[in-house]
Motif scaffolding. Structure first.
Motif, PDB file in Angstrom:
ATOM      1  N   THR A 197       0.968  -1.123   0.430  1.00  0.00           N
ATOM      2  CA  THR A 197      -0.333  -0.071  -0.320  1.00  0.00           C
ATOM      3  C   THR A 197       0.726   1.035  -0.220  1.00  0.00           C
ATOM      4  OG1 THR A 197      -0.169  -0.047   2.188  1.00  0.00           O
ATOM      5  CG2 THR A 197      -1.611  -1.002   1.038  1.00  0.00           C
ATOM      6  N   VAL A 208       0.356   4.054  -3.669  1.00  0.00           N
ATOM      7  CA  VAL A 208      -0.508   4.342  -3.011  1.00  0.00           C
ATOM      8  C   VAL A 208      -0.422   5.562  -2.536  1.00  0.00           C
ATOM      9  CG1 VAL A 208      -2.899   3.311  -3.230  1.00  0.00           C
ATOM     10  CG2 VAL A 208      -2.003   1.826  -3.914  1.00  0.00           C
ATOM     11  N   SER A 209      -0.207   5.519  -1.321  1.00  0.00           N
ATOM     12  CA  SER A 209      -0.484   6.191  -0.203  1.00  0.00           C
ATOM     13  C   SER A 209       0.518   7.868  -1.114  1.00  0.00           C
ATOM     14  CB  SER A 209       0.367   5.788   0.837  1.00  0.00           C
ATOM     15  OG  SER A 209      -0.782   4.837   1.593  1.00  0.00           O
ATOM     16  N   THR A 239      -7.486   7.359  -2.399  1.00  0.00           N
ATOM     17  CA  THR A 239      -6.283   6.103  -2.399  1.00  0.00           C
ATOM     18  C   THR A 239      -5.994   4.688  -1.542  1.00  0.00           C
ATOM     19  OG1 THR A 239      -5.425   8.369  -1.311  1.00  0.00           O
ATOM     20  CG2 THR A 239      -5.060   7.975  -3.828  1.00  0.00           C
ATOM     21  N   VAL A 265      -8.606   2.624  -2.324  1.00  0.00           N
ATOM     22  CA  VAL A 265      -7.930   1.263  -3.049  1.00  0.00           C
ATOM     23  C   VAL A 265      -6.282   0.770  -2.512  1.00  0.00           C
ATOM     24  CG1 VAL A 265      -6.091   1.444  -4.905  1.00  0.00           C
ATOM     25  CG2 VAL A 265      -8.022   2.523  -4.796  1.00  0.00           C
ATOM     26  N   ALA A 266      -6.256   1.946  -0.848  1.00  0.00           N
ATOM     27  CA  ALA A 266      -4.756   0.594   0.030  1.00  0.00           C
ATOM     28  C   ALA A 266      -5.615  -0.410   0.416  1.00  0.00           C
ATOM     29  CB  ALA A 266      -4.564   2.306   0.329  1.00  0.00           C
TER      30      ALA A 266
END
Length: 387
Positions: A315, A318-319, A340, A343-344
């Motif tokens: 993750t 993504v962050s 985000t 999604v994470a």
């Protein structure tokens, strides 16, 4: 001259024939001059005693699918014997690999459905009211009351979605328990089959999760209250407070770890796979971990550390993308951060939830094989007759 065959005499100097003794019951001696039967090869079994049924003379039976000749029986994802750490992890990966829809697919589905809520709320607020936040997600100093309320609604919906996602993960854990039970005997379960297998236990599963978490929160509240009482009793003196913390904090952590394994770790697979209720499932977890605490705790702790580290690695990109995008477009910072984070969480749960549930369920099966000869039952179900 006679009509019968000529009498055969032994050659000169040959020893006299031995007395053959009485004939066998119901039989007779072979006629004179008959060829004797060939001698059995060395090591061949002798004739079966009278009254015994002979072994079938057909072809040898084929071994069951997945059986490792000369090793442990393994009709499915892991051997049907007490398992090592490598067997447990290998079995968990095999369960996920050969049942992807009922493991990873289920985790992704429930998390994605839960994360749709904050995304929709934030999209509506962003394009109607507007949310003025900086790249870190905090409210800007010159933001209006509407911005503050919008940000509160966005992150409030995110909190609600996290709870909903956690409830979904609880159901995924129950499904993975059934997937593991089927994988032990070489069967695969799809998403619909795994969900159908939880029928009749879903409310009990929610009740078990609620009971265990409420009990932990009450324990934590009692410990915090005890801290307040101690600090008030010593008048805020630093030395007694420090000594109290040095003694009780490690003890409280050790107590939580002990309760985690004895009460919290195995009741879910026990509830799913046995005809028991909520309290009996907790009792089953207690009995299975008896005299197996340190081994169970070590594997569980190592697994949690591994999946948290791996989930963080998955993750992290993504962050980073979310923070960079929020800095580049501050007017959409809240929306980008919420998206985000959603999604994470989907990516993290896709790996963490199935693997944790699979390891826990395999450990449950392992403890039953060690204590209750569960491997014999699984072999019988797989069509293997144990030697």
């Amino acid at each position: 001259m006679t009509d019968g065959p000529a009498q055969q005499y032994p050659p000169p100097g040959a020893p006299p024939p031995a007395d053959p003794g009485p004939p066998p019951p119901g039989g007779s001696y072979p006629p004179p001059g008959a060829t004797p039967p060939p001698a059995a090869p060395p090591g061949a079994p002798g004739p079966a005693p009278a009254g015994w049924a002979p072994y079938p003379s057909g072809p040898a039976p084929r071994p069951a699918p997945g059986l490792l000749l000369g090793a442990a029986h393994k009709p499915g994802a892991f051997p049907l014997r007490p398992l090592s750490l490598g067997n447990i992890y290998d079995g968990a990966f095999r369960i996920i690999r050969f049942n992807p829809k009922a493991t990873v697919g289920a985790a992704v589905l429930v998390t994605a459905v839960a994360m749709v809520i904050p995304v929709i709320v934030t999209v509506v607020l962003t394009f109607t009211v507007g949310i003025a936040v900086d790249a870190s997600g905090e409210l800007e100093a010159d933001a209006s009351t509407a911005d503050a309320l919008g940000l509160l609604a966005a992150y409030g919906s995110l909190l609600v979605s996290l709870v909903v996602a956690q409830v979904g993960v609880v159901f995924v854990t129950g499904m993975v328990a059934h997937v593991t039970r089927a994988a032990a005997v070489g069967r695969r379960l799809g998403l619909g089959e795994a969900w159908a297998a939880t029928r009749g236990k879903r409310w009990r599963l929610l009740g078990l999760t609620l009971l265990i978490n409420v009990a932990f929160l009450l324990l934590l509240a009692a410990y915090v209250l005890l801290w307040v009482v101690v600090v008030a009793a010593v008048g805020g003196e630093p030395l007694p407070v420090v000594l109290w913390g040095v003694v009780t904090v490690p003890a409280f952590i050790a107590l939580c770890c002990w309760l985690w394994i004895r009460f919290y770790y195995l009741p879910v697979p026990a509830l799913m796979l046995e005809p028991v209720g909520v309290f009996d499932a907790i009792g089953r977890g207690w009995s299975l971990t008896s005299r197996q605490y340190w081994r169970t705790f070590g594997i569980a702790l190592l697994t949690v550390l591994m999946v948290q580290f791996a989930g963080g690695l998955l993750t992290f990109p993504v962050s980073i993308i979310g923070n960079v995008a929020a800095f580049a477009a501050p007017e959409y910072a809240a929306l980008l951060l919420i998206v985000t984070q959603a999604v994470a969480l989907v990516i993290q749960n896709a790996f963490v939830a199935p693997f944790l549930a699979a390891v826990t369920s395999v450990q449950y099966v392992d403890l039953r094989m060690r204590k209750e000869a569960f491997d014999v039952e699984l072999m019988r179900e797989a069509g293997i007759v144990p030697a």
